[in-house]
Design a protein around this motif. Sequence first.
Motif, PDB file in Angstrom:
ATOM      1  N   THR A   1       0.843  -1.200   0.000  1.00 19.47           N
ATOM      2  CA  THR A   1       0.000   0.000   0.000  1.00 19.47           C
ATOM      3  C   THR A   1       0.871   1.240   0.000  1.00 19.47           C
ATOM      4  O   THR A   1       0.654   2.182  -0.778  1.00 19.47           O
ATOM      5  N   ASP A   2       1.876   1.253   0.862  1.00 22.80           N
ATOM      6  CA  ASP A   2       2.838   2.356   0.909  1.00 22.80           C
ATOM      7  C   ASP A   2       3.531   2.528  -0.438  1.00 22.80           C
ATOM      8  O   ASP A   2       3.637   3.640  -0.959  1.00 22.80           O
TER       9      ASP A   2
ATOM     10  N   GLY B   1       2.508   1.584  -3.418  1.00 22.43           N
ATOM     11  CA  GLY B   1       1.554   2.044  -4.425  1.00 22.43           C
ATOM     12  C   GLY B   1       1.270   3.531  -4.333  1.00 22.43           C
ATOM     13  O   GLY B   1       1.221   4.229  -5.354  1.00 22.43           O
ATOM     14  N   VAL B   2       1.092   4.025  -3.117  1.00 18.55           N
ATOM     15  CA  VAL B   2       0.835   5.459  -2.938  1.00 18.55           C
ATOM     16  C   VAL B   2       2.042   6.276  -3.398  1.00 18.55           C
ATOM     17  O   VAL B   2       1.891   7.267  -4.117  1.00 18.55           O
ATOM     18  N   HIS B   3       3.241   5.861  -3.003  1.00 16.30           N
ATOM     19  CA  HIS B   3       4.434   6.618  -3.407  1.00 16.30           C
ATOM     20  C   HIS B   3       4.645   6.567  -4.915  1.00 16.30           C
ATOM     21  O   HIS B   3       5.017   7.568  -5.532  1.00 16.30           O
TER      22      HIS B   3
ATOM     23  N   HIS C   1       2.315   6.245  -7.161  1.00 13.26           N
ATOM     24  CA  HIS C   1       1.260   7.065  -7.754  1.00 13.26           C
ATOM     25  C   HIS C   1       1.569   8.568  -7.648  1.00 13.26           C
ATOM     26  O   HIS C   1       1.310   9.332  -8.580  1.00 13.26           O
ATOM     27  N   LEU C   2       2.119   8.987  -6.520  1.00  8.48           N
ATOM     28  CA  LEU C   2       2.372  10.419  -6.282  1.00  8.48           C
ATOM     29  C   LEU C   2       3.687  10.921  -6.883  1.00  8.48           C
ATOM     30  O   LEU C   2       3.851  12.125  -7.067  1.00  8.48           O
TER      31      LEU C   2
ATOM     32  N   ALA D   1       9.118   3.664  -2.891  1.00 11.10           N
ATOM     33  CA  ALA D   1       8.202   2.653  -3.430  1.00 11.10           C
ATOM     34  C   ALA D   1       8.947   1.357  -3.732  1.00 11.10           C
ATOM     35  O   ALA D   1       8.467   0.264  -3.413  1.00 11.10           O
TER      36      ALA D   1
ATOM     37  N   GLU E   1      -4.128  10.529   0.276  1.00  9.44           N
ATOM     38  CA  GLU E   1      -3.011   9.644  -0.076  1.00  9.44           C
ATOM     39  C   GLU E   1      -1.897   9.697   0.965  1.00  9.44           C
ATOM     40  O   GLU E   1      -1.311   8.677   1.309  1.00  9.44           O
ATOM     41  N   LYS E   2      -1.629  10.881   1.466  1.00  5.69           N
ATOM     42  CA  LYS E   2      -0.573  11.030   2.477  1.00  5.69           C
ATOM     43  C   LYS E   2      -0.967  10.316   3.767  1.00  5.69           C
ATOM     44  O   LYS E   2      -0.147   9.622   4.380  1.00  5.69           O
TER      45      LYS E   2
ATOM     46  N   ALA F   1      -3.169   7.830   4.031  1.00  4.07           N
ATOM     47  CA  ALA F   1      -3.179   6.382   3.763  1.00  4.07           C
ATOM     48  C   ALA F   1      -1.764   5.817   3.800  1.00  4.07           C
ATOM     49  O   ALA F   1      -1.530   4.736   4.361  1.00  4.07           O
ATOM     50  N   SER F   2      -0.822   6.547   3.234  1.00  3.80           N
ATOM     51  CA  SER F   2       0.569   6.113   3.240  1.00  3.80           C
ATOM     52  C   SER F   2       1.116   6.059   4.663  1.00  3.80           C
ATOM     53  O   SER F   2       1.767   5.090   5.056  1.00  3.80           O
TER      54      SER F   2
END
Length: 153
Positions: free
Chosen positions: A32-33, A35-37, A39-40, A62, A120-121, A123-124
Amino acid sequence: MSVPFRRGVLARGRGRGLDLALRALTAVALLTDAGVHFHLAPGYQAGSPQGIGQGNLFLLEAAAAALAALAVLLRGTRAAYAFALLVALSAVAAVVLYRYVDLPAFGPFPAMYEPVWYFEKTASAVAEATGAVLAGIGLARSRRAGTARRVGR
């Protein structure tokens, strides 16, 4: 005719299931971490194209989180849990530090102060903190299991 019941077999079966669940949950948190990084990253790199750039740091985070997730999921060793703990703790420390402290740019690293929380932040950060706790539990359990094997229990 009855089958003899051995208590240790049942306990080992439960322990394996718990270990697999712990490995899977740790991997999910780290992925999850990652994926968020991932994506951003493009949006953050555009804001600072010179030097290393925050987007490139996000891509490195990531990659490290994905690698740690795979190591924990596939191996589940002390080293894998230690690496996952290091990755998750460093990531959550960075997001909290740069949320509350305005550090200036140093060397090729950009100033990354961002005094807001957004989905997103958040969630990360939650995934990183969860991954750190789970990796810490996994590391403690693997050390205890290693000690029990050495003692001969």
